[in-house]
Design an enzyme around this catalytic site. Structure first.
Site, PDB file in Angstrom:
ATOM      1  N   ASP A  73      33.855  77.649 -62.696  1.00 31.68           N
ATOM      2  CA  ASP A  73      33.269  78.432 -63.805  1.00 31.68           C
ATOM      3  C   ASP A  73      34.272  78.929 -64.855  1.00 31.68           C
ATOM      4  O   ASP A  73      34.250  80.110 -65.245  1.00 31.68           O
ATOM      5  CB  ASP A  73      32.492  79.641 -63.245  1.00 31.68           C
ATOM      6  CG  ASP A  73      31.327  79.242 -62.352  1.00 31.68           C
ATOM      7  OD1 ASP A  73      31.147  78.041 -62.101  1.00 31.68           O
ATOM      8  OD2 ASP A  73      30.604  80.139 -61.878  1.00 31.68           O
ATOM      9  N   LYS A 128      25.145  74.848 -61.455  1.00 30.87           N
ATOM     10  CA  LYS A 128      24.431  75.703 -60.494  1.00 30.87           C
ATOM     11  C   LYS A 128      23.725  76.838 -61.207  1.00 30.87           C
ATOM     12  O   LYS A 128      24.058  77.140 -62.354  1.00 30.87           O
ATOM     13  CB  LYS A 128      25.440  76.255 -59.471  1.00 30.87           C
ATOM     14  CG  LYS A 128      26.525  77.102 -60.124  1.00 30.87           C
ATOM     15  CD  LYS A 128      27.646  77.408 -59.169  1.00 30.87           C
ATOM     16  CE  LYS A 128      28.734  78.218 -59.831  1.00 30.87           C
ATOM     17  NZ  LYS A 128      28.346  79.555 -60.265  1.00 30.87           N
ATOM     18  N   CYS A 185      31.996  84.083 -57.773  1.00 30.45           N
ATOM     19  CA  CYS A 185      31.723  82.658 -57.562  1.00 30.45           C
ATOM     20  C   CYS A 185      32.822  81.939 -56.788  1.00 30.45           C
ATOM     21  O   CYS A 185      32.533  81.061 -55.969  1.00 30.45           O
ATOM     22  CB  CYS A 185      31.408  81.986 -58.885  1.00 30.45           C
ATOM     23  SG  CYS A 185      29.771  82.508 -59.479  1.00 30.45           S
TER      24      CYS A 185
HETATM   25  C1  VGL Z   1      29.468  84.568 -61.840  1.00 34.44           C
HETATM   26  C2  VGL Z   1      28.210  86.502 -61.925  1.00 34.44           C
HETATM   27  C3  VGL Z   1      27.101  85.784 -62.310  1.00 34.44           C
HETATM   28  C4  VGL Z   1      30.798  83.921 -61.587  1.00 34.44           C
HETATM   29  C5  VGL Z   1      28.364  83.841 -62.229  1.00 34.44           C
HETATM   30  O1  VGL Z   1      31.030  82.784 -62.061  1.00 34.44           O
HETATM   31  O2  VGL Z   1      31.637  84.545 -60.902  1.00 34.44           O
HETATM   32  N1  VGL Z   1      29.375  85.888 -61.692  1.00 34.44           N
HETATM   33  N2  VGL Z   1      27.187  84.463 -62.457  1.00 34.44           N
END
Ligand code: VGL
Ligand code: ZN
Length: 204
Positions: A8, A106, A151
């Site tokens: 991410d 995702k 994540c």
């Molecule tokens: C994430 C909160 C919501 C992350 C993704 O990538 O850590 N955190 N969605």
């Protein structure tokens, strides 16, 4: 065989983004240097529809960071982030992407959040990452990216439960909440996760 999974590294998690991780941008040069050391480089992308139930904006009278129960699971409500097709969902422009063989997206089902790159939070939907790694002959998985305490953390835990060796590259990741991160570090270490600095990989 070793794989690097870049979790991410998207604009919305960078300083100035919708859900910013402090110093999130500082990991990018480190990740770029690391990629050449791996036989396989993969990435994950948080990839939500605008009506995703993890967004506070999709609930009446709820603010970001409040908690609710969503389909039987505790859910932290987030600001809108990583909406499919938006700039915020794109990888940071400085992230080198030519070595990335596959991208696992995702959080696409509006009803379920998915912190891990392997499964949604209720372990109902698989992204296919575990099977992909197994078919590629990967035994050792290395993790970096954002956010270390959300994540990246859940992805590492699933990697261990899928039977892979897992290493967390600490300086190639940053947590959303620095204070709570010592507990997560301890939990990961207790699970057998190796925690290293990128130097240990770059010097070999
Ligand atoms: C994430 C909160 C919501 C992350 C993704 O990538 O850590 N955190 N969605
Ligand atoms: Zn998300």
């Amino acid at each position: 065989m070793k794989a690097l999974v870049i979790v991410d590294v998207q604009n919305d998690f960078m300083p100035g983004g919708q859900l910013e991780v402090p110093q999130g941008n500082m990991i990018i040069p480190v990740i770029n240097r690391l990629q050449n050391k791996f036989e396989l480089v993969l990435a994950t992308q948080d990839w939500h529809p605008q009506n995703h139930k993890s967004f506070a904006s999709n609930h009446l009278n709820k603010d970001p960071f409040e908690r609710i129960i969503l389909n039987g699971l505790e859910q932290i409500l987030w600001p809108d982030h990583c909406v499919q097709g938006t700039k915020g969902a794109e990888f940071h422009p400085d992230l080198e992407t030519f070595k990335i063989a596959s991208i696992f997206r995702k959080g696409m089902d509006p009803e379920y959040d998915s912190y891990s790159g392997f499964y949604d939070n209720g372990h109902k939907i698989s992204t296919g990452l575990a099977g992909y790694l197994k078919e590629k002959g990967i035994t050792e998985t290395y993790f970096c990216g954002l956010a270390a305490d959300i994540c990246v953390y859940f992805t590492i835990k699933d990697s261990i439960s899928e039977g892979f060796d897992a290493t967390f590259i600490e300086d190639a990741s940053r947590p959303l909440n620095n204070a709570g991160f010592i507990f997560i570090r301890k939990e990961l270490t207790d699970l057998g996760v190796r925690i290293i600095s990128s130097n240990e990989i770059l010097k070999t």
